[in-house]
Design a protein around this motif. Structure first.
Motif, short mmCIF file in Angstrom:
data_model
loop_
_atom_site.label_atom_id
_atom_site.label_comp_id
_atom_site.label_asym_id
_atom_site.label_seq_id
_atom_site.Cartn_x
_atom_site.Cartn_y
_atom_site.Cartn_z
N ARG A 40 11.90 -8.71 -2.53
CA ARG A 40 12.06 -8.47 -3.59
C ARG A 40 12.65 -7.20 -2.74
O ARG A 40 13.96 -6.27 -3.54
N ARG A 109 12.85 -11.93 7.94
CA ARG A 109 11.31 -12.39 8.31
C ARG A 109 10.78 -12.08 9.68
O ARG A 109 8.86 -11.60 9.30
N ARG A 132 4.97 -17.58 0.54
CA ARG A 132 5.61 -19.26 0.86
C ARG A 132 5.14 -19.37 2.38
O ARG A 132 5.18 -20.99 2.13
N ARG A 191 15.10 -23.90 3.57
CA ARG A 191 15.72 -23.17 4.97
C ARG A 191 15.31 -23.16 6.59
O ARG A 191 14.25 -23.75 5.98
O1 DC Z 1 7.52 -15.42 -5.00
P1 DC Z 1 8.90 -14.27 -5.54
O2 DC Z 1 9.17 -15.07 -6.54
O3 DC Z 1 8.33 -12.98 -5.44
O4 DC Z 1 9.40 -14.01 -4.07
C1 DC Z 1 10.59 -13.77 -3.91
C2 DC Z 1 11.58 -14.84 -3.04
O5 DC Z 1 11.21 -14.27 -1.85
C3 DC Z 1 11.62 -15.79 -3.09
O6 DC Z 1 12.90 -16.54 -2.99
C4 DC Z 1 10.81 -16.57 -1.75
C5 DC Z 1 11.05 -15.59 -0.55
N1 DC Z 1 9.41 -15.55 -0.27
C6 DC Z 1 9.71 -15.90 0.66
O7 DC Z 1 11.02 -16.08 1.47
N2 DC Z 1 8.51 -15.59 1.91
C7 DC Z 1 7.18 -14.96 0.99
N3 DC Z 1 6.44 -14.63 1.82
C8 DC Z 1 7.13 -14.57 -0.05
C9 DC Z 1 8.47 -14.58 -1.25
#
Ligand code: DC
Length: 229
Positions: A40, A109, A132, A191
């Motif tokens: 974010r 990433r 995630r 993705r």
């Molecule tokens: O958990 P969140 O809603 O704050 O995550 C925001 C965005 O970031 C969501 O689209 C997923 C992505 N994200 C990710 O891809 N990998 C992570 N480790 C954390 C979040």
């Protein structure tokens, strides 16, 4: 030096990861690392500078700056970029959309991977790391992996409540939020780069029929049953 216990918690938006993990960590004296906050923050930095959300040298520069200046305060679970506490801005719809866009980029990433490991491993006691791809990519050797989920309906209701509580006034219906979450789920799980998926050895933790207090109690019980606390 002994490594802190690491609990990887993955799952879709609105499954309760952040509120449940934050409270469990507070009660146990553990650190709660919210990796979504990093995505974010990077999304917001790009938007603040008027960048279109496509991979390129400008985003690379932002990532270099971010890697040097991001600091996670374990006691309060707040994110600082330099001296700025960016935490209050991270819950907006804008930050969520920016995060989802940058989270697709391998460059982002790759840059955030060592930061997530470093922040988590600097936890004084143990860390619950929410995201995630924590159990699949960041900590495939976590002491425990949890995949936290809930029905789409429940997740939308919770997200709406959270937006109403923490952000500026929102004019969104339950249906709007449900559609937005379904879209986000699709983007996150389809993705190419580190898609959201349940690790084979992750415990499924479905919070659809639990209120927050029950989910907190059940999660603590799970940690106890695995000998982590
Ligand atoms: O958990 P969140 O809603 O704050 O995550 C925001 C965005 O970031 C969501 O689209 C997923 C992505 N994200 C990710 O891809 N990998 C992570 N480790 C954390 C979040």
């Amino acid at each position: 030096m002994t490594r802190p216990k690491i609990v990887a918690v993955d799952g879709p938006a609105g499954s309760g990861k952040s509120s449940i993990c934050a409270t469990v960590c507070k009660d146990l004296g553990w650190s709660y690392v919210n990796t979504g906050a990093l995505y974010r923050a990077v999304g917001l930095l790009c938007l603040d500078r008027g960048l279109s959300l496509v991979e390129g040298p400008e985003i690379k520069k932002i990532l270099e700056e971010f890697s040097e200046s991001a600091r996670w305060e374990h006691e309060t679970a707040r994110l600082f970029v330099g001296v700025d506490d960016v935490t209050p801005r991270l819950n907006s719809v804008e930050a969520g959309n920016g995060a989802s866009a940058v989270a697709k980029m391998p460059m982002v990433r790759d840059a955030l991977l060592p930061i997530q490991r470093k922040l988590s491993l600097s936890a004084p006691k143990g860390a619950m790391v929410d995201g995630r791809d924590i159990g699949t990519v960041i900590f495939p050797d976590a002491d425990l992996k949890i995949f936290m989920t809930a029905s789409l309906e429940q997740r939308a209701a919770r997200r709406l409540k959270q937006l109403e509580k923490t952000g500026p006034k929102v004019d969104l219906s339950h249906d709007d939020v449900m559609k937005a979450i379904a879209l986000r789920d699709d983007q996150d799980s389809q993705r190419d780069s580190a898609p959201m998926r349940r690790a084979e050895d992750a415990v499924l933790f479905d919070t659809s029929d639990m209120d927050v207090a029950q989910a907190i109690a059940n999660l603590k019980e799970l940690l106890r049953s695995k000998g982590l606390v």
